[in-house]
Design a protein around this motif. Structure first.
Motif, PDB file in Angstrom:
ATOM      1  N   ASN A 129      20.174  56.148 126.436  1.00 39.78           N
ATOM      2  CA  ASN A 129      18.887  55.747 125.582  1.00 39.78           C
ATOM      3  C   ASN A 129      17.885  56.881 125.671  1.00 39.78           C
ATOM      4  O   ASN A 129      17.017  56.929 126.581  1.00 39.78           O
ATOM      5  N   PRO A 130      18.079  58.070 124.797  1.00 41.07           N
ATOM      6  CA  PRO A 130      17.075  59.179 124.755  1.00 41.07           C
ATOM      7  C   PRO A 130      15.454  58.609 124.998  1.00 41.07           C
ATOM      8  O   PRO A 130      14.891  59.206 125.766  1.00 41.07           O
ATOM      9  N   ARG A 131      15.494  57.920 124.125  1.00 39.41           N
ATOM     10  CA  ARG A 131      13.750  57.385 123.915  1.00 39.41           C
ATOM     11  C   ARG A 131      13.319  56.724 125.130  1.00 39.41           C
ATOM     12  O   ARG A 131      12.321  57.252 125.648  1.00 39.41           O
ATOM     13  N   LEU A 132      14.139  56.154 125.722  1.00 38.46           N
ATOM     14  CA  LEU A 132      13.807  55.298 126.758  1.00 38.46           C
ATOM     15  C   LEU A 132      13.722  56.338 128.013  1.00 38.46           C
ATOM     16  O   LEU A 132      12.713  56.206 129.049  1.00 38.46           O
ATOM     17  N   SER A 133      14.574  57.293 128.158  1.00 40.51           N
ATOM     18  CA  SER A 133      14.873  58.236 129.276  1.00 40.51           C
ATOM     19  C   SER A 133      13.385  58.906 129.285  1.00 40.51           C
ATOM     20  O   SER A 133      12.830  59.408 130.291  1.00 40.51           O
ATOM     21  N   ILE A 134      12.994  59.521 127.884  1.00 44.55           N
ATOM     22  CA  ILE A 134      11.667  60.173 127.972  1.00 44.55           C
ATOM     23  C   ILE A 134      10.442  59.293 128.570  1.00 44.55           C
ATOM     24  O   ILE A 134       9.662  59.958 129.249  1.00 44.55           O
ATOM     25  N   TRP A 135      10.552  58.172 127.900  1.00 48.13           N
ATOM     26  CA  TRP A 135       9.419  57.117 128.686  1.00 48.13           C
ATOM     27  C   TRP A 135       9.315  57.086 130.105  1.00 48.13           C
ATOM     28  O   TRP A 135       8.343  57.228 130.830  1.00 48.13           O
ATOM     29  N   VAL A 136      10.764  56.933 130.600  1.00 49.14           N
ATOM     30  CA  VAL A 136      10.837  56.771 132.184  1.00 49.14           C
ATOM     31  C   VAL A 136      10.206  57.897 132.840  1.00 49.14           C
ATOM     32  O   VAL A 136       9.619  58.001 133.919  1.00 49.14           O
ATOM     33  N   LYS A 137      10.660  59.037 132.454  1.00 47.56           N
ATOM     34  CA  LYS A 137      10.313  60.437 133.018  1.00 47.56           C
ATOM     35  C   LYS A 137       8.802  60.412 133.022  1.00 47.56           C
ATOM     36  O   LYS A 137       8.168  60.903 133.713  1.00 47.56           O
ATOM     37  N   HIS A 138       7.969  60.098 131.972  1.00 44.22           N
ATOM     38  CA  HIS A 138       6.502  60.165 131.804  1.00 44.22           C
ATOM     39  C   HIS A 138       6.035  59.144 132.823  1.00 44.22           C
ATOM     40  O   HIS A 138       4.825  59.056 133.608  1.00 44.22           O
ATOM     41  N   LEU A 139       6.842  57.972 132.818  1.00 43.53           N
ATOM     42  CA  LEU A 139       6.273  56.823 133.872  1.00 43.53           C
ATOM     43  C   LEU A 139       6.332  57.506 135.133  1.00 43.53           C
ATOM     44  O   LEU A 139       5.366  57.172 136.091  1.00 43.53           O
ATOM     45  N   ARG A 140       7.292  58.063 135.636  1.00 43.36           N
ATOM     46  CA  ARG A 140       7.482  58.779 136.826  1.00 43.36           C
ATOM     47  C   ARG A 140       6.356  59.832 137.124  1.00 43.36           C
ATOM     48  O   ARG A 140       5.989  59.895 138.231  1.00 43.36           O
ATOM     49  N   ASP A 141       6.141  60.506 135.851  1.00 44.34           N
ATOM     50  CA  ASP A 141       5.079  61.464 135.974  1.00 44.34           C
ATOM     51  C   ASP A 141       3.729  60.724 136.523  1.00 44.34           C
ATOM     52  O   ASP A 141       2.966  61.369 137.301  1.00 44.34           O
ATOM     53  N   HIS A 142       3.410  59.574 135.894  1.00 42.61           N
ATOM     54  CA  HIS A 142       2.359  58.714 136.014  1.00 42.61           C
ATOM     55  C   HIS A 142       2.210  58.380 137.692  1.00 42.61           C
ATOM     56  O   HIS A 142       1.182  58.553 138.434  1.00 42.61           O
ATOM     57  N   TYR A 143       3.400  57.909 138.299  1.00 40.96           N
ATOM     58  CA  TYR A 143       3.308  57.391 139.376  1.00 40.96           C
ATOM     59  C   TYR A 143       3.289  58.523 140.497  1.00 40.96           C
ATOM     60  O   TYR A 143       2.545  58.459 141.498  1.00 40.96           O
ATOM     61  N   LYS A 144       3.758  59.909 140.214  1.00 43.09           N
ATOM     62  CA  LYS A 144       3.807  61.057 140.937  1.00 43.09           C
ATOM     63  C   LYS A 144       2.376  61.401 141.187  1.00 43.09           C
ATOM     64  O   LYS A 144       1.804  61.484 142.455  1.00 43.09           O
ATOM     65  N   LEU A 145       1.427  61.277 140.103  1.00 43.21           N
ATOM     66  CA  LEU A 145      -0.080  61.929 140.125  1.00 43.21           C
ATOM     67  C   LEU A 145      -0.561  60.744 141.044  1.00 43.21           C
ATOM     68  O   LEU A 145      -1.670  61.024 141.601  1.00 43.21           O
ATOM     69  N   PHE A 146      -0.455  59.469 140.626  1.00 44.96           N
ATOM     70  CA  PHE A 146      -1.107  58.283 141.286  1.00 44.96           C
ATOM     71  C   PHE A 146      -0.893  58.523 142.969  1.00 44.96           C
ATOM     72  O   PHE A 146      -1.801  58.301 143.723  1.00 44.96           O
TER      73      PHE A 146
END
Length: 198
Positions: A58-75
């Motif tokens: 699911n490419p669209r979901l994969s992109i979103w999950v990647k950004h979600l992980r980016d947010h978590y990493k910064l947090f």
């Protein structure tokens, strides 16, 4: 039984605390509808494909999950989310322990990894982005025949050409190609033409 860490992947350090006492982090009433929709998709996907931590089908979901992980990493590093973040980022609420707990609860017991080996996923993320661009191209033009020298988006035209070349290698069993059955299926769902007729 405690969840076992895997090499190059790590869980939220104190995640088990969230499930032994869920009242510590009450539900966030300010989650937007788009975020909840993505979370539902993520939960359904991990139930069907528990070992696919990159959400490749699911490419669209994969992109979103990647950004979600980016947010978590910064947090987790104590850094602020850049104000320049938009697009997929805009659907993600402010990261905090409450939000992390909700995400963990939604996808367990399917072992949602917050941190995955980035080097292996970089190529997949780029592919997903181009796939979403191709979907927009089809919505505008009615087909997936983006020309190699597509003036509006030259990179997309080159990418489309590359998919055809990779597909030829994939058919011959060449291990050097990045084409996979999952990618073939996704492209064919869009009506991708592998061989051009002149």
């Amino acid at each position: 039984m405690p969840l076992k860490k895997q090499k190059s992947e790590q869980f939220l350090p104190d995640r088990n605390t969230y499930y032994s006492n869920q009242n510590i982090y009450p539900k966030n009433p300010h989650l937007n509808g788009e975020f909840k929709s993505y979370l539902d998709d993520m939960q359904a996907y991990t139930q069907q494909y528990p070992n696919d931590v990159h959400y490749t089908r699911n490419p669209r979901l994969s992109i979103w999950v990647k950004h979600l992980r980016d947010h978590y990493k910064l947090f987790s590093e104590g850094k602020k989310i850049p104000s320049s973040y938009n697009g997929y980022h805009s659907s993600i609420p402010k990261m905090d322990n409450c939000l992390i707990s909700q995400i963990d609860q939604a996808v367990l017991p399917n072992k949602f990894f917050w941190c995955v080996e980035r080097s292996k996923n970089k190529g997949q993320h780029t592919w997903n982005l181009k796939y979403e661009e191709l979907k927009k191209y089809k919505a505008e033009h009615g087909d997936c025949l983006a020309p190699t020298k597509y003036k509006k988006n030259p990179a997309l035209g080159r990418w489309v050409s590359t998919q055809r070349a990779d597909y030829k290698l994939f058919q011959t069993g060449d291990s050097s190609t990045s084409m996979t059955k999952e990618r073939v299926d996704l492209l064919e769902q869009l009506g991708f033409v592998w061989r051009l007729q002149f």
